[in-house]
Write a protein that holds these residues in place. Structure first.
Motif, PDB file in Angstrom:
ATOM      1  N   ILE A 122       6.457   6.150   4.760  1.00  0.00           N
ATOM      2  CA  ILE A 122       5.831   5.122   3.913  1.00  0.00           C
ATOM      3  C   ILE A 122       6.951   4.276   3.312  1.00  0.00           C
ATOM      4  O   ILE A 122       7.836   4.816   2.631  1.00  0.00           O
ATOM      5  CB  ILE A 122       5.004   5.746   2.758  1.00  0.00           C
ATOM      6  N   SER A 123       6.888   2.968   3.547  1.00  0.00           N
ATOM      7  CA  SER A 123       7.931   2.101   2.983  1.00  0.00           C
ATOM      8  C   SER A 123       7.799   2.060   1.457  1.00  0.00           C
ATOM      9  O   SER A 123       6.723   2.327   0.901  1.00  0.00           O
ATOM     10  CB  SER A 123       7.807   0.682   3.542  1.00  0.00           C
ATOM     11  N   ASP A 124       8.888   1.729   0.791  1.00  0.00           N
ATOM     12  CA  ASP A 124       8.862   1.645  -0.682  1.00  0.00           C
ATOM     13  C   ASP A 124       7.839   0.622  -1.152  1.00  0.00           C
ATOM     14  O   ASP A 124       7.117   0.856  -2.122  1.00  0.00           O
ATOM     15  CB  ASP A 124      10.262   1.306  -1.220  1.00  0.00           C
ATOM     16  N   ALA A 125       7.757  -0.518  -0.465  1.00  0.00           N
ATOM     17  CA  ALA A 125       6.796  -1.566  -0.847  1.00  0.00           C
ATOM     18  C   ALA A 125       5.365  -1.072  -0.690  1.00  0.00           C
ATOM     19  O   ALA A 125       4.524  -1.293  -1.573  1.00  0.00           O
ATOM     20  CB  ALA A 125       7.020  -2.814  -0.002  1.00  0.00           C
ATOM     21  N   ASP A 126       5.098  -0.384   0.415  1.00  0.00           N
ATOM     22  CA  ASP A 126       3.739   0.137   0.639  1.00  0.00           C
ATOM     23  C   ASP A 126       3.400   1.217  -0.384  1.00  0.00           C
ATOM     24  O   ASP A 126       2.278   1.281  -0.874  1.00  0.00           O
ATOM     25  CB  ASP A 126       3.590   0.690   2.064  1.00  0.00           C
ATOM     26  N   TYR A 127       4.376   2.057  -0.712  1.00  0.00           N
ATOM     27  CA  TYR A 127       4.081   3.114  -1.685  1.00  0.00           C
ATOM     28  C   TYR A 127       3.843   2.525  -3.074  1.00  0.00           C
ATOM     29  O   TYR A 127       2.963   2.981  -3.802  1.00  0.00           O
ATOM     30  CB  TYR A 127       5.161   4.194  -1.718  1.00  0.00           C
ATOM     31  N   ALA A 128       4.584   1.481  -3.424  1.00  0.00           N
ATOM     32  CA  ALA A 128       4.360   0.802  -4.710  1.00  0.00           C
ATOM     33  C   ALA A 128       2.930   0.250  -4.753  1.00  0.00           C
ATOM     34  O   ALA A 128       2.245   0.344  -5.780  1.00  0.00           O
ATOM     35  CB  ALA A 128       5.386  -0.320  -4.903  1.00  0.00           C
ATOM     36  N   PHE A 129       2.464  -0.280  -3.627  1.00  0.00           N
ATOM     37  CA  PHE A 129       1.106  -0.817  -3.528  1.00  0.00           C
ATOM     38  C   PHE A 129       0.077   0.300  -3.700  1.00  0.00           C
ATOM     39  O   PHE A 129      -0.921   0.138  -4.407  1.00  0.00           O
ATOM     40  CB  PHE A 129       0.937  -1.522  -2.176  1.00  0.00           C
ATOM     41  N   ILE A 130       0.321   1.441  -3.047  1.00  0.00           N
ATOM     42  CA  ILE A 130      -0.581   2.602  -3.173  1.00  0.00           C
ATOM     43  C   ILE A 130      -0.660   3.046  -4.634  1.00  0.00           C
ATOM     44  O   ILE A 130      -1.747   3.278  -5.175  1.00  0.00           O
ATOM     45  CB  ILE A 130      -0.118   3.772  -2.261  1.00  0.00           C
ATOM     46  N   LYS A 131       0.489   3.138  -5.312  1.00  0.00           N
ATOM     47  CA  LYS A 131       0.535   3.598  -6.715  1.00  0.00           C
ATOM     48  C   LYS A 131      -0.178   2.613  -7.648  1.00  0.00           C
ATOM     49  O   LYS A 131      -0.723   3.004  -8.676  1.00  0.00           O
ATOM     50  CB  LYS A 131       1.988   3.794  -7.177  1.00  0.00           C
ATOM     51  N   GLU A 132      -0.172   1.339  -7.261  1.00  0.00           N
ATOM     52  CA  GLU A 132      -0.870   0.322  -8.044  1.00  0.00           C
ATOM     53  C   GLU A 132      -2.378   0.575  -8.001  1.00  0.00           C
ATOM     54  O   GLU A 132      -3.070   0.485  -9.009  1.00  0.00           O
ATOM     55  CB  GLU A 132      -0.545  -1.038  -7.411  1.00  0.00           C
ATOM     56  N   LYS A 133      -2.875   0.910  -6.810  1.00  0.00           N
ATOM     57  CA  LYS A 133      -4.326   1.175  -6.626  1.00  0.00           C
ATOM     58  C   LYS A 133      -4.707   2.562  -7.144  1.00  0.00           C
ATOM     59  O   LYS A 133      -5.812   2.764  -7.630  1.00  0.00           O
ATOM     60  CB  LYS A 133      -4.693   1.108  -5.130  1.00  0.00           C
ATOM     61  N   TYR A 134      -3.794   3.536  -6.966  1.00  0.00           N
ATOM     62  CA  TYR A 134      -4.074   4.935  -7.315  1.00  0.00           C
ATOM     63  C   TYR A 134      -2.892   5.480  -8.132  1.00  0.00           C
ATOM     64  O   TYR A 134      -2.021   6.170  -7.589  1.00  0.00           O
ATOM     65  CB  TYR A 134      -4.254   5.785  -6.047  1.00  0.00           C
ATOM     66  N   PRO A 135      -2.872   5.187  -9.440  1.00  0.00           N
ATOM     67  CA  PRO A 135      -1.713   5.585 -10.267  1.00  0.00           C
ATOM     68  C   PRO A 135      -1.431   7.088 -10.261  1.00  0.00           C
ATOM     69  O   PRO A 135      -0.281   7.488 -10.410  1.00  0.00           O
ATOM     70  CB  PRO A 135      -2.096   5.106 -11.667  1.00  0.00           C
ATOM     71  N   ASP A 136      -2.458   7.913 -10.086  1.00  0.00           N
ATOM     72  CA  ASP A 136      -2.258   9.372 -10.122  1.00  0.00           C
ATOM     73  C   ASP A 136      -2.221   9.982  -8.727  1.00  0.00           C
ATOM     74  O   ASP A 136      -2.506  11.168  -8.545  1.00  0.00           O
ATOM     75  CB  ASP A 136      -3.373  10.034 -10.951  1.00  0.00           C
ATOM     76  N   ASP A 137      -1.863   9.184  -7.723  1.00  0.00           N
ATOM     77  CA  ASP A 137      -1.853   9.626  -6.328  1.00  0.00           C
ATOM     78  C   ASP A 137      -1.048  10.906  -6.129  1.00  0.00           C
ATOM     79  O   ASP A 137       0.052  11.054  -6.635  1.00  0.00           O
ATOM     80  CB  ASP A 137      -1.257   8.523  -5.455  1.00  0.00           C
ATOM     81  N   MET A 138      -1.637  11.848  -5.384  1.00  0.00           N
ATOM     82  CA  MET A 138      -0.936  13.086  -5.006  1.00  0.00           C
ATOM     83  C   MET A 138      -0.954  13.271  -3.492  1.00  0.00           C
ATOM     84  O   MET A 138      -0.494  14.292  -2.990  1.00  0.00           O
ATOM     85  CB  MET A 138      -1.627  14.298  -5.648  1.00  0.00           C
ATOM     86  N   ALA A 139      -1.516  12.288  -2.766  1.00  0.00           N
ATOM     87  CA  ALA A 139      -1.803  12.459  -1.339  1.00  0.00           C
ATOM     88  C   ALA A 139      -0.646  12.036  -0.434  1.00  0.00           C
ATOM     89  O   ALA A 139      -0.821  11.269   0.504  1.00  0.00           O
ATOM     90  CB  ALA A 139      -3.071  11.679  -0.983  1.00  0.00           C
ATOM     91  N   ILE A 140       0.545  12.539  -0.730  1.00  0.00           N
ATOM     92  CA  ILE A 140       1.725  12.196   0.073  1.00  0.00           C
ATOM     93  C   ILE A 140       2.491  13.466   0.453  1.00  0.00           C
ATOM     94  O   ILE A 140       2.179  14.549  -0.034  1.00  0.00           O
ATOM     95  CB  ILE A 140       2.668  11.244  -0.699  1.00  0.00           C
ATOM     96  N   GLY A 141       3.493  13.275   1.300  1.00  0.00           N
ATOM     97  CA  GLY A 141       4.354  14.396   1.669  1.00  0.00           C
ATOM     98  C   GLY A 141       3.818  15.229   2.812  1.00  0.00           C
ATOM     99  O   GLY A 141       4.296  16.328   3.073  1.00  0.00           O
ATOM    100  N   PHE A 142       2.821  14.705   3.527  1.00  0.00           N
ATOM    101  CA  PHE A 142       2.211  15.453   4.628  1.00  0.00           C
ATOM    102  C   PHE A 142       2.989  15.255   5.925  1.00  0.00           C
ATOM    103  O   PHE A 142       3.663  14.241   6.109  1.00  0.00           O
ATOM    104  CB  PHE A 142       0.749  15.009   4.833  1.00  0.00           C
ATOM    105  N   SER A 143       2.880  16.239   6.820  1.00  0.00           N
ATOM    106  CA  SER A 143       3.432  16.163   8.170  1.00  0.00           C
ATOM    107  C   SER A 143       2.285  16.294   9.153  1.00  0.00           C
ATOM    108  O   SER A 143       1.210  16.812   8.811  1.00  0.00           O
ATOM    109  CB  SER A 143       4.403  17.323   8.414  1.00  0.00           C
TER     110      SER A 143
END
Length: 157
Positions: A122-143
């Motif tokens: 996930i690019s930094d820009a895309d992750y910043a966008f995700i955090k904007e929509k979902y401030p409490d996001d935990m849905a990362i770090g998957f393989s």
């Protein structure tokens, strides 16, 4: 089973829509799509299939995808199966006048665009966008191959 059919139909529709959103406008377009359309889509499929269809996860992005206690038990069983290198199998539980069906949602390569490791898949820009929509996001770090969450489908008996 009816549960498996409902899960597969919903997965095919949702993943097809996400794939085209991703291809036409990248990760931010796919996140926007999910943010606006995922719930109406599962709701209309729930109505069509006469069942309550949800996606839940211990590492949820949308707080509406937080699992209840029965769903948590189903997730834990599937996680244990995965850790033991067993096949993650669907579960059926009867609760009063309801039949509850749970099936694994396995992380695919495509999922890593939004659910992989920030700064890697996930690019930094895309992750910043995700955090904007979902401030409490935990849905990362998957393989790929990880248990992303489960389908939780409830039928009235």
């Amino acid at each position: 089973t009816m549960g498996m059919e409902a899960a597969q139909t919903t997965f095919q529709v949702l993943s097809g829509q996400l794939k085209s959103a991703l291809q036409s406008g990248g990760v931010q377009n796919a996140v926007d799509y999910c943010n606006i359309h995922a719930y109406p889509l599962t709701d209309s499929l729930s109505e069509h299939l006469n069942a309550k269809i949800k996606r839940v996860s211990l590492q949820y992005r949308n707080p509406n995808n937080k699992p209840d206690s029965t769903e948590i038990e189903a997730i834990v069983v599937m996680q244990q199966q995965r850790l033991s290198n067993e096949k993650m199998t669907p579960q059926v539980i009867e609760q009063g006048d309801k039949m509850r069906f749970f099936a694994p949602i396995v992380t695919q390569a495509l999922c890593l665009n939004c659910h992989g490791v920030p700064g890697e898949q996930i690019s930094d820009a895309d992750y910043a966008f995700i955090k904007e929509k979902y401030p409490d996001d935990m849905a990362i770090g998957f393989s790929e191959g990880d248990l992303r969450g489960i389908w939780s489908i409830t039928f009235q008996k």
